[in-house]
Motif scaffolding. Structure first.
Motif, mmCIF file in Angstrom:
data_model
loop_
_atom_site.group_PDB
_atom_site.id
_atom_site.type_symbol
_atom_site.label_atom_id
_atom_site.label_comp_id
_atom_site.label_asym_id
_atom_site.label_seq_id
_atom_site.Cartn_x
_atom_site.Cartn_y
_atom_site.Cartn_z
ATOM 1 N N LYS A 293 26.477 75.918 60.995
ATOM 2 C CA LYS A 293 25.340 76.325 60.165
ATOM 3 C C LYS A 293 24.717 75.113 59.475
ATOM 4 O O LYS A 293 23.485 74.973 59.428
ATOM 5 C CB LYS A 293 25.807 77.350 59.130
ATOM 6 N N ALA A 294 25.576 74.243 58.955
ATOM 7 C CA ALA A 294 25.077 73.044 58.282
ATOM 8 C C ALA A 294 24.342 72.134 59.255
ATOM 9 O O ALA A 294 23.289 71.571 58.938
ATOM 10 C CB ALA A 294 26.234 72.296 57.624
ATOM 11 N N GLN A 295 24.882 71.996 60.463
ATOM 12 C CA GLN A 295 24.229 71.152 61.463
ATOM 13 C C GLN A 295 22.886 71.737 61.887
ATOM 14 O O GLN A 295 21.904 71.015 62.059
ATOM 15 C CB GLN A 295 25.145 70.995 62.680
ATOM 16 N N ASN A 296 22.840 73.044 62.044
ATOM 17 C CA ASN A 296 21.588 73.677 62.453
ATOM 18 C C ASN A 296 20.543 73.585 61.351
ATOM 19 O O ASN A 296 19.351 73.431 61.617
ATOM 20 C CB ASN A 296 21.836 75.140 62.817
ATOM 21 N N TYR A 297 21.003 73.668 60.110
ATOM 22 C CA TYR A 297 20.097 73.541 58.968
ATOM 23 C C TYR A 297 19.426 72.177 58.983
ATOM 24 O O TYR A 297 18.290 72.016 58.558
ATOM 25 C CB TYR A 297 20.901 73.741 57.683
ATOM 26 N N ALA A 298 20.148 71.193 59.495
ATOM 27 C CA ALA A 298 19.589 69.848 59.604
ATOM 28 C C ALA A 298 18.837 69.650 60.918
ATOM 29 O O ALA A 298 18.343 68.565 61.193
ATOM 30 C CB ALA A 298 20.709 68.813 59.498
ATOM 31 N N GLY A 299 18.775 70.707 61.742
ATOM 32 C CA GLY A 299 18.037 70.640 63.000
ATOM 33 C C GLY A 299 18.726 69.849 64.086
ATOM 34 O O GLY A 299 18.078 69.281 64.968
ATOM 35 N N LYS A 300 20.059 69.814 64.067
ATOM 36 C CA LYS A 300 20.800 68.961 64.989
ATOM 37 C C LYS A 300 21.427 69.702 66.168
ATOM 38 O O LYS A 300 22.201 69.118 66.913
ATOM 39 C CB LYS A 300 21.907 68.216 64.218
ATOM 40 N N THR A 311 29.200 79.835 72.696
ATOM 41 C CA THR A 311 30.433 79.736 71.913
ATOM 42 C C THR A 311 30.458 80.760 70.789
ATOM 43 O O THR A 311 31.471 81.439 70.572
ATOM 44 C CB THR A 311 30.575 78.314 71.330
ATOM 45 N N VAL A 312 29.361 80.885 70.068
ATOM 46 C CA VAL A 312 29.305 81.845 68.961
ATOM 47 C C VAL A 312 29.506 83.263 69.480
ATOM 48 O O VAL A 312 30.236 84.068 68.886
ATOM 49 C CB VAL A 312 27.969 81.725 68.199
ATOM 50 N N GLN A 313 28.898 83.585 70.595
ATOM 51 C CA GLN A 313 29.069 84.920 71.170
ATOM 52 C C GLN A 313 30.513 85.146 71.623
ATOM 53 O O GLN A 313 31.046 86.250 71.506
ATOM 54 C CB GLN A 313 28.107 85.104 72.347
ATOM 55 N N THR A 324 30.365 85.393 57.283
ATOM 56 C CA THR A 324 30.366 84.644 58.540
ATOM 57 C C THR A 324 29.658 85.425 59.638
ATOM 58 O O THR A 324 28.972 84.842 60.486
ATOM 59 C CB THR A 324 31.811 84.313 58.966
ATOM 60 N N ILE A 325 29.808 86.747 59.632
ATOM 61 C CA ILE A 325 29.071 87.573 60.599
ATOM 62 C C ILE A 325 27.569 87.382 60.408
ATOM 63 O O ILE A 325 26.817 87.187 61.374
ATOM 64 C CB ILE A 325 29.452 89.060 60.437
ATOM 65 N N ARG A 326 27.134 87.402 59.151
ATOM 66 C CA ARG A 326 25.705 87.192 58.879
ATOM 67 C C ARG A 326 25.274 85.784 59.284
ATOM 68 O O ARG A 326 24.172 85.586 59.811
ATOM 69 C CB ARG A 326 25.413 87.435 57.395
ATOM 70 N N ASP A 327 26.154 84.807 59.035
ATOM 71 C CA ASP A 327 25.830 83.433 59.429
ATOM 72 C C ASP A 327 25.665 83.321 60.940
ATOM 73 O O ASP A 327 24.783 82.605 61.434
ATOM 74 C CB ASP A 327 26.930 82.477 58.959
ATOM 75 N N CYS A 328 26.528 84.017 61.677
ATOM 76 C CA CYS A 328 26.413 84.006 63.134
ATOM 77 C C CYS A 328 25.091 84.622 63.579
ATOM 78 O O CYS A 328 24.409 84.089 64.471
ATOM 79 C CB CYS A 328 27.578 84.778 63.762
ATOM 80 N N GLU A 329 24.740 85.734 62.974
ATOM 81 C CA GLU A 329 23.482 86.392 63.329
ATOM 82 C C GLU A 329 22.292 85.476 63.061
ATOM 83 O O GLU A 329 21.385 85.338 63.897
ATOM 84 C CB GLU A 329 23.341 87.695 62.543
ATOM 85 N N ASN A 330 22.303 84.852 61.888
ATOM 86 C CA ASN A 330 21.198 83.949 61.536
ATOM 87 C C ASN A 330 21.155 82.742 62.461
ATOM 88 O O ASN A 330 20.078 82.277 62.854
ATOM 89 C CB ASN A 330 21.342 83.489 60.089
ATOM 90 N N LEU A 331 22.347 82.233 62.797
ATOM 91 C CA LEU A 331 22.417 81.069 63.672
ATOM 92 C C LEU A 331 21.858 81.398 65.052
ATOM 93 O O LEU A 331 21.048 80.646 65.617
ATOM 94 C CB LEU A 331 23.872 80.597 63.780
ATOM 95 N N LEU A 332 22.277 82.534 65.587
ATOM 96 C CA LEU A 332 21.790 82.942 66.902
ATOM 97 C C LEU A 332 20.292 83.244 66.869
ATOM 98 O O LEU A 332 19.564 82.949 67.823
ATOM 99 C CB LEU A 332 22.567 84.163 67.389
ATOM 100 N N GLN A 333 19.856 83.827 65.779
ATOM 101 C CA GLN A 333 18.436 84.157 65.657
ATOM 102 C C GLN A 333 17.579 82.900 65.653
ATOM 103 O O GLN A 333 16.494 82.865 66.237
ATOM 104 C CB GLN A 333 18.202 84.959 64.379
ATOM 105 N N ARG A 334 18.078 81.869 65.006
ATOM 106 C CA ARG A 334 17.318 80.620 64.937
ATOM 107 C C ARG A 334 17.323 79.883 66.275
ATOM 108 O O ARG A 334 16.404 79.128 66.572
ATOM 109 C CB ARG A 334 17.896 79.714 63.847
ATOM 110 N N LEU A 335 18.397 80.058 67.040
ATOM 111 C CA LEU A 335 18.533 79.302 68.287
ATOM 112 C C LEU A 335 17.970 80.038 69.500
ATOM 113 O O LEU A 335 17.827 79.461 70.567
ATOM 114 C CB LEU A 335 20.001 78.953 68.539
#
Length: 347
Positions: A293-300, A311-313, A324-335
């Protein structure tokens, strides 16, 4: 505080020293805090414990309800000293510069590293560590008697301040002290359970070593059987992105806390993803997702987004924490353009 697995090992190591004081030159005729310091300095002779500090040792002993009186019963003060006979002495032995005092035997150390550690802790400053060395052959020729203990310590009898002993100060290069301190920082970053202490250790490492080297060294500890150590690895790898820690159950910190120049390389993230797929402990996965999440926040994560998504799936069914479930959802949504139905996968 140190992680639980190391805490248990530390208790066992301390108890061994307490039950074998003859190997370390420890006397029970001292106050308890002095005795604890002698145990602490004895632990520093071990490669396993060169990184600990007396504060953590004291806390571990207190939490395990250590009582010096109990050890005294098992180790009477007139215990016969068993000295290792026939051992060949090193040509040089080392000691902190303030070690020669009193009438008892002086403890000398076979390794310069140990003498530096002890001196640095005594002075509360490794840069002010002061060590002397003794030429053993010359000392023996002048009548000094050495008694090796078998624990990396050599006792010297009748070694008074004014004795004619071939002692010289060791001119310690800054490089040696720096390398020693770096070793300690690596251990603290993965074995200490304190975000402030841990973040300071991580920043020091990233400031003084190449980024790739630090990341490779930290990732090695993801094979540690203790899940708390693996949690600390993910936390440590997340610290370079931000100037504050990012616990899994907390929101992202302000953007102005971002340390943009230091973020994980794609190669390192790829290795983390591989280790995540093997991870079985939900608490460890919480921190792993937090690191992503931190890496994605930095756009990396853009260049490896597909591998991150897979991997997340894959680990989704092992995740238990709501945040963490919400973080996964947000991460996947952004990617991805379409958000996967993560809840259905988690069940």
């Amino acid at each position: 505080m140190i992680v639980s697995s190391k805490s248990k090992e530390l208790v066992h190591s301390a108890e061994f020293i307490m039950r074998n004081p003859h190997l370390y030159g420890i006397s029970f005729d001292t106050q308890e805090m002095t005795f604890i310091r002698e145990v602490f300095e004895s632990l520093l002779t071990s490669e396993q414990w060169f990184w600990i500090n007396i504060y953590d040792l004291t806390r571990v002993l207190e939490e395990n309800e250590f009582k010096m009186a109990d050890i005294k019963v098992q180790c009477p003060k007139n215990l016969h000293k068993k000295i290792e006979r026939g051992k060949r002495l090193p040509e040089k032995l080392f000691l902190p510069s303030d070690a020669i005092s009193g009438n008892g035997p002086v403890r000398l150390y076979e390794e310069l590293k140990v003498a530096l550690l002890i001196s640095g802790h005594r002075r509360d400053d490794f840069e002010r560590a002061s060590v002397m060395q003794i030429d053993t052959n010359q000392a023996i020729a002048r009548g000094l008697i050495f008694e090796p203990s078998g624990a990396g310590i050599v006792f010297a009898r009748d070694m008074a301040d004014d004795a004619d002993i071939p002692l010289t100060f060791v001119k310690t290069e800054n490089r040696i002290l720096s390398e020693l301190y770096i070793q300690i920082m690596f251990k603290e970053s993965v074995y200490i359970e304190d975000h402030g202490h841990q973040s300071n250790a991580c920043r020091y490492l990233y400031q003084h070593l190449p980024q790739e080297f630090v990341e490779n060294e930290l990732i090695r500890y993801l094979n540690d059987p203790d899940p708390d150590v693996r949690i600390n690895v993910y936390a440590s790898l997340g610290f370079p992105v931000y100037s504050v820690s990012i616990p899994p159950d907390k929101p992202m910190p302000p953007w102005d806390s971002l340390i943009e120049p230091v973020t994980l390389s794609c190669k390192t993230v790829g290795r983390l993803l591989k280790m995540m797929r093997q991870e079985k402990y939900p608490d460890v996965l919480d921190y792993a997702i937090c690191t992503l999440k931190a890496q994605n926040y930095a756009g990396k994560l853009k260049n490896i987004s597909q591998e991150v998504i897979r991997t997340v799936q894959e680990v989704a069914s092992r995740i238990e924490g709501r945040q963490t479930i919400r973080d996964c959802e947000n991460l996947l949504q952004r990617l991805t353009a379409e958000q996967p139905a993560l809840h259905s996968e988690i069940g």
